[in-house]
Enzyme design. Structure first.
Site, PDB file in Angstrom:
ATOM      1  N   GLU A 196      44.504  30.122  25.507  1.00 52.49           N
ATOM      2  CA  GLU A 196      44.007  29.416  26.677  1.00 52.49           C
ATOM      3  C   GLU A 196      43.685  27.996  26.381  1.00 52.49           C
ATOM      4  O   GLU A 196      43.612  27.572  25.124  1.00 52.49           O
ATOM      5  CB  GLU A 196      42.700  30.295  27.219  1.00 52.49           C
ATOM      6  CG  GLU A 196      43.130  31.584  27.726  1.00 52.49           C
ATOM      7  CD  GLU A 196      42.035  32.263  28.922  1.00 52.49           C
ATOM      8  OE1 GLU A 196      40.989  31.630  29.126  1.00 52.49           O
ATOM      9  OE2 GLU A 196      42.068  33.284  29.271  1.00 52.49           O
ATOM     10  N   ASP A 214      40.055  38.206  31.765  1.00 50.17           N
ATOM     11  CA  ASP A 214      38.712  37.596  30.742  1.00 50.17           C
ATOM     12  C   ASP A 214      37.559  38.037  31.004  1.00 50.17           C
ATOM     13  O   ASP A 214      36.687  38.353  30.059  1.00 50.17           O
ATOM     14  CB  ASP A 214      38.524  35.997  31.203  1.00 50.17           C
ATOM     15  CG  ASP A 214      39.888  34.959  30.804  1.00 50.17           C
ATOM     16  OD1 ASP A 214      40.323  35.266  29.635  1.00 50.17           O
ATOM     17  OD2 ASP A 214      40.071  33.940  31.403  1.00 50.17           O
ATOM     18  N   HIS A 229      34.994  41.989  43.703  1.00 51.92           N
ATOM     19  CA  HIS A 229      35.048  40.618  43.030  1.00 51.92           C
ATOM     20  C   HIS A 229      36.237  39.667  43.472  1.00 51.92           C
ATOM     21  O   HIS A 229      36.177  38.565  42.892  1.00 51.92           O
ATOM     22  CB  HIS A 229      35.449  41.136  41.429  1.00 51.92           C
ATOM     23  CG  HIS A 229      34.949  39.864  40.794  1.00 51.92           C
ATOM     24  ND1 HIS A 229      33.547  39.957  40.056  1.00 51.92           N
ATOM     25  CD2 HIS A 229      35.756  38.965  39.677  1.00 51.92           C
ATOM     26  CE1 HIS A 229      33.502  38.709  39.321  1.00 51.92           C
ATOM     27  NE2 HIS A 229      34.553  38.352  39.200  1.00 51.92           N
TER      28      HIS A 229
END
Length: 506
Positions: free
Chosen positions: A267, A151, A84
């Protein structure tokens, strides 16, 4: 069958070797395997390895690293989980990529073991190759949960701990690297070492946030606490950035781990007047009203908060939220709330991933930019970049996250570097592009960094990518000498994680 692996060390030099017999059948170099290992989630950098290694055990990895270390010409090795990274950090040009996911079923059939003892409380021993979504599922079976997340949960434990692991819980519980009691690590010499704050502490601090430079994480002991059942999940809109920032900073000041009044997640994000808006969180009846608000202002700032609860706190969670939100400067007619299961909240990005995959928009270039911005300059960042660049330039900003963190939740002994101020902001430009236009986004990223440099805004890059060691020296600042010394101690032949291009600038 005897496996022969050839490493192309330069345009004119190639080395062929026969690996140790006990791991010889773990190497693959067919075109499909090589192609998968030569790219990552970013789809920007392409580095072709000589081979991909599929270990059956930790001993296999240690044997590989020892062989590379003792070879007359050291062989570079990159441990890869989900790949990733967005700039080739999980690649090994002409080296060996270790497919860590092939270890997924070790530890008596499970890479996740939940335990407890009087001194540590509850914890999970987790293989570095395990996905955080699987850690969540396994711990919830015991009524427990880690406290700090990313997240997106379909990332490996070793991958996020090699960076930091941040999300909306970080202001209160610190990054994921601040919630690790102990690790097993295979160093760049092939040594298998258990480390913690009490045992082999220098390796422990080096590896956490160490960008894979000092060792491969094979096990992490993650602190757990009782899991809530449900989540009050709110999004609240602001037209004034000063009020938005002030309220975020006020909310993160209530941050003790056992403080029942505190929020569990904070957030923020931008709603930009740049074409279609993602309004899926909001009631459809308000779509036009929110769209008009964004069109009128150009930018709307969205504060996103969450408070967890269970049966014992259900009757007071609403009152606690009301007290926390009292006096905040948001637009009173633009507060939205959902009540969702805990696991659904933490796994909220999965739905978006599946949608993008269905449209063919997941495996595309991701020219991301992630920055830590000092609190003292966040107003200048807003006026100079959000308003001065993003709104004025005809390049989609994509998803832009912005939220503050407390420095005292981080351990400065670790390799990770953050701004010096007590409060700093995460700003993440999470953009997708076509294969032919990612450079336009990348050029805008460079313009943003140049603006910060010219304005004296001392940002630090998160998930950083630099082309030269000089840039890395500037990035690490006062930590560079420690970082370099630790590299010499734990990976002296510079074998591990060449894709970071810190010590392997080729």
């Amino acid at each position: 069958m005897i496996c022969i692996v050839t490493f192309v060390m330069s345009n004119t030099l190639a080395i062929t070797f026969v690996p140790p017999k006990d791991i010889a059948d773990r190497f693959r170099n067919d075109s499909e395997t090589i192609n998968l290992a030569s790219t990552d989630y970013g789809y920007i950098v392409h580095e072709i390895p000589s081979s991909v290694f599929y270990p059956n055990s930790l001993d296999d990895i240690a044997t590989l690293v020892k062989f590379a270390y003792n070879n007359s010409v050291p062989i570079t090795i990159a441990a890869r989980g989900q790949g990733h990274s967005v700039r080739g950090q999980s690649m090994a040009h002409d080296g060996v990529v270790v497919n860590m996911t092939s270890l997924a079923n070790r530890l008596n059939g499970s890479g996740i073991i939940v335990s407890s003892n009087p001194s540590l409380g509850s914890y999970a021993d987790v293989g570095g190759e395990q996905l955080w979504i699987d850690v969540l599922s396994a711990t919830l079976e015991h009524g427990l949960t880690p406290v700090s997340w990313t997240d997106y949960l379909y990332l490996t434990v070793g991958g996020t701990l090699s960076n930091a692991g941040i999300s909306g819980q970080t202001f209160r519980f610190g990054p994921q690297i601040s919630n690790v009691n102990e690790m097993d690590v295979i160093t760049g010499k092939g040594d298998f070492v258990t480390c913690s704050t009490e045992e082999n502490s220098e390796l422990y601090y080096a590896v956490l946030g160490g960008l894979g430079q000092f060792g491969i994480i094979t096990r992490a002991r993650i602190a757990l606490q009782p899991a809530p059942k449900r989540v009050k999940w709110l999004r609240i809109l602001y037209s004034d950035f000063s009020a938005f920032a002030r309220d975020q900073e006020s909310l993160i000041s209530i941050n003790e781990r056992k403080e029942t009044r505190a929020l569990d997640y904070i957030e923020g994000m931008l709603l930009l007047d740049q074409g279609s808006l993602d309004l899926s969180f909001y009631p459809q009846s308000d779509y036009s009203r929110i769209t008009s608000l964004v069109t009128k202002n150009g930018i709307i700032y969205c504060l996103e908060v969450a408070k967890y609860y269970d049966d014992s706190t259900e009757n007071k969670v609403d009152k606690e939220l009301q007290l926390l939100l009292k006096g905040l400067g948001f637009l009173r007619d633009f507060m939205y709330e959902k009540d969702v299961a805990y696991i659904d909240f933490l796994n909220r990005v999965r739905k978006e991933e599946l949608f993008l995959r269905s449209k063919g928009l997941w495996d595309v270039p991701h020219p991301w930019l992630n920055l830590f911005v000092p609190k003292s300059r966040i107003l200048d960042f807003n006026s100079g970049i959000f308003k001065g660049m993003i709104l004025k330039q005809n390049i989609s900003a994509g998803l832009v996250l912005i939220y503050p963190m407390n420095r005292n939740k981080w351990d400065d002994n670790m390799s990770m570097v953050i701004p010096d101020e007590d409060v700093f902001y995460v700003v993440s430009m999470l953009r997708s592009s076509g294969f032919n236009n990612w450079e336009a986004f990348d050029n805008q990223n460079k313009e943003m960094l140049q603006f910060c440099d010219n304005a004296g805004i001392k940002v630090k890059s998160y998930l950083a990518h630099y082309e030269t060691q000089e840039n890395w020296i500037n990035h690490f600042g006062s930590k560079w000498e420690f970082f370099k010394e630790r590299k010499a101690q734990f990976d002296p032949k510079m074998i591990l994680s060449p894709g970071q291009r810190i010590f392997n600038n080729n």
